[in-house]
Design an enzyme around this catalytic site. Structure first.
Site, PDB file in Angstrom:
ATOM      1  N   TRP A  97       2.995   7.940  -2.234  1.00  0.00           N
ATOM      2  CA  TRP A  97       4.437   8.108  -2.446  1.00  0.00           C
ATOM      3  C   TRP A  97       4.681   9.055  -3.624  1.00  0.00           C
ATOM      4  CZ3 TRP A  97       7.690   7.198  -6.559  1.00  0.00           C
ATOM      5  CH2 TRP A  97       9.061   7.144  -6.294  1.00  0.00           C
TER       6      TRP A  97
ATOM      7  N   LEU B  47      10.633 -20.833  -4.050  1.00  0.00           N
ATOM      8  CA  LEU B  47       9.646 -19.938  -3.450  1.00  0.00           C
ATOM      9  C   LEU B  47       8.298 -20.065  -4.140  1.00  0.00           C
ATOM     10  CD1 LEU B  47       9.136 -17.432  -1.515  1.00  0.00           C
ATOM     11  CD2 LEU B  47       9.625 -16.033  -3.533  1.00  0.00           C
TER      12      LEU B  47
ATOM     13  N   SER C  79      -7.128  -5.360  -5.845  1.00  0.00           N
ATOM     14  CA  SER C  79      -8.339  -5.889  -5.224  1.00  0.00           C
ATOM     15  C   SER C  79      -9.531  -5.732  -6.157  1.00  0.00           C
ATOM     16  CB  SER C  79      -8.611  -5.169  -3.893  1.00  0.00           C
ATOM     17  OG  SER C  79      -9.298  -3.963  -4.119  1.00  0.00           O
ATOM     18  N   SER C  80     -10.566  -6.492  -5.880  1.00  0.00           N
ATOM     19  CA  SER C  80     -11.781  -6.392  -6.690  1.00  0.00           C
ATOM     20  C   SER C  80     -12.450  -5.037  -6.511  1.00  0.00           C
ATOM     21  CB  SER C  80     -12.752  -7.527  -6.327  1.00  0.00           C
ATOM     22  OG  SER C  80     -12.972  -7.583  -4.928  1.00  0.00           O
ATOM     23  N   GLU C  81     -12.074  -4.287  -5.455  1.00  0.00           N
ATOM     24  CA  GLU C  81     -12.607  -2.940  -5.245  1.00  0.00           C
ATOM     25  C   GLU C  81     -11.821  -1.881  -6.032  1.00  0.00           C
ATOM     26  OE1 GLU C  81     -12.044  -4.986  -2.435  1.00  0.00           O
ATOM     27  OE2 GLU C  81     -14.156  -5.572  -2.429  1.00  0.00           O
TER      28      GLU C  81
ATOM     29  N   ARG D 268       0.246   9.508 -10.019  1.00  0.00           N
ATOM     30  CA  ARG D 268       0.093   8.281  -9.229  1.00  0.00           C
ATOM     31  C   ARG D 268       0.696   7.068  -9.924  1.00  0.00           C
ATOM     32  NH1 ARG D 268      -3.494   7.856  -5.055  1.00  0.00           N
ATOM     33  NH2 ARG D 268      -4.063   5.752  -5.707  1.00  0.00           N
TER      34      ARG D 268
ATOM     35  N   ASP E 272       0.831  -1.198   0.000  1.00  0.00           N
ATOM     36  CA  ASP E 272       0.000   0.000   0.000  1.00  0.00           C
ATOM     37  C   ASP E 272       0.870   1.255   0.000  1.00  0.00           C
ATOM     38  OD1 ASP E 272      -2.331   1.473   0.047  1.00  0.00           O
ATOM     39  OD2 ASP E 272      -2.573   1.339   2.232  1.00  0.00           O
TER      40      ASP E 272
ATOM     41  N   SER F 195      -8.512  -4.660   4.688  1.00  0.00           N
ATOM     42  CA  SER F 195      -9.016  -4.344   3.349  1.00  0.00           C
ATOM     43  C   SER F 195      -9.422  -5.581   2.553  1.00  0.00           C
ATOM     44  CB  SER F 195      -7.963  -3.532   2.577  1.00  0.00           C
ATOM     45  OG  SER F 195      -7.771  -2.270   3.180  1.00  0.00           O
TER      46      SER F 195
ATOM     47  N   TRP G 137     -11.357  -1.533  -9.080  1.00  0.00           N
ATOM     48  CA  TRP G 137     -11.988  -1.113 -10.339  1.00  0.00           C
ATOM     49  C   TRP G 137     -12.657   0.246 -10.193  1.00  0.00           C
ATOM     50  CZ3 TRP G 137     -10.430  -3.733 -14.369  1.00  0.00           C
ATOM     51  CH2 TRP G 137     -10.125  -5.092 -14.258  1.00  0.00           C
TER      52      TRP G 137
ATOM     53  N   HIS H   7       3.063   3.548  -8.904  1.00  0.00           N
ATOM     54  CA  HIS H   7       2.817   2.145  -9.231  1.00  0.00           C
ATOM     55  C   HIS H   7       4.015   1.533  -9.956  1.00  0.00           C
ATOM     56  CE1 HIS H   7      -1.186   2.406  -7.726  1.00  0.00           C
ATOM     57  NE2 HIS H   7      -1.586   3.280  -8.633  1.00  0.00           N
TER      58      HIS H   7
ATOM     59  N   ARG I  56      -5.635  -1.769   8.644  1.00  0.00           N
ATOM     60  CA  ARG I  56      -6.834  -2.554   8.338  1.00  0.00           C
ATOM     61  C   ARG I  56      -6.451  -3.636   7.338  1.00  0.00           C
ATOM     62  NH1 ARG I  56      -7.483   2.542   6.181  1.00  0.00           N
ATOM     63  NH2 ARG I  56      -7.486   2.682   3.902  1.00  0.00           N
TER      64      ARG I  56
END
Length: 250
Positions: free
Chosen positions: A29, A135, A69-71, A37, A24, A200, A73, A41, A198
């Site tokens: 940053w 790994l 995450s699915s959120e 932004r 996160d 999330s 979008w 990334h 949290r």
């Protein structure tokens, strides 16, 4: 080149067998530096590569990263499109090296709304690295834990409905076997960067007894030194698993 020696000399570092990370802070940053932004990334993707190398060097067996995450979008379309481009680029550029280093790649989540090109690339990554024994890298992409649990429950309901199993056979083990993470041990340690405290909607079932550590570093700043420092703090925690003590010391 001194990193490998550092990892080998730190003989008292007891690492988690399974490390999960919520990566996160990329956007913040970038914003602090007056950058778009997406630049955060891009830097975050570079940090993923270092994270995988460090985890392998210090002896982590399973590494699970929350990438999208699915959120997510709901973010601006321009940012989502740029993220998808970065994901494609990461798979194209890094898969060969991951395979060469004996890393087994697995992506969990759903294919809903995902570009078919990315879906095909994920399938190729699974096939190419399926026999690797190093790994185990799991990437949570288009993933949400509540959706994962609901999908597992739906599979159980379908099996009961067609008579393949009895209702009384539906237990915790049966549900776990139908989760996206089937076959993986539960995480020992969850790290979330950026100071947010949290989960999330990440690995809600699997994190039941994990140690949780929330660090202030934004993900692009979470380098090898920060990872080792955080795992050193984990070493001194006492894990109880609902009652039994298990101090993480060498």
């Amino acid at each position: 080149m001194h990193h490998q020696n550092d990892a080998q000399s730190d003989t008292r570092l007891v690492v988690p067998r399974h490390l999960a990370i919520i990566m996160d802070g990329n956007g913040r940053w970038a914003q602090q530096r007056g950058l778009p932004r997406i630049e955060g990334h891009r830097k975050g993707v570079e940090r993923v590569k270092e994270c995988v190398r460090t985890a392998a060097e210090i002896g982590v067996e399973y590494l699970t990263l929350f990438s999208f995450s699915s959120e997510n979008w709901r973010r601006p379309q321009e940012e989502v499109d740029a993220l998808m481009t970065l994901i494609k680029r990461f798979i194209r550029q890094e898969l060969a090296e991951l395979h060469e280093n004996n890393v087994r790649v697995r992506v969990i989540g759903t294919a809903d709304r995902v570009d078919p090109e990315i879906t095909a690339m994920i399938a190729d990554a699974h096939a190419l690295t399926a026999e690797n024994t190093g790994l185990r890298l799991t990437i949570a992409f288009n993933y949400g834990a509540r959706d994962e649990i609901a999908r597992a429950a739906r599979r159980l309901a379908e099996e009961v409905a067609r008579g393949a199993m009895r209702p009384e056979d539906v237990d915790m083990a049966a549900l776990e076997q139908r989760l996206d993470t089937q076959g993986l041990p539960d995480p020992d340690l969850l790290i979330r960067t950026s100071g947010e405290v949290r989960l999330s909607n990440f690995l809600l079932w699997q994190l039941a007894y994990a140690e949780l550590m929330f660090v202030e570093d934004y993900w692009p700043d979470f380098d090898r030194e920060a990872m080792v420092r955080t795992i050193s703090a984990y070493q001194n925690r006492e894990r109880r698993f609902g009652g039994l003590s298990a101090r993480r010391t060498a």
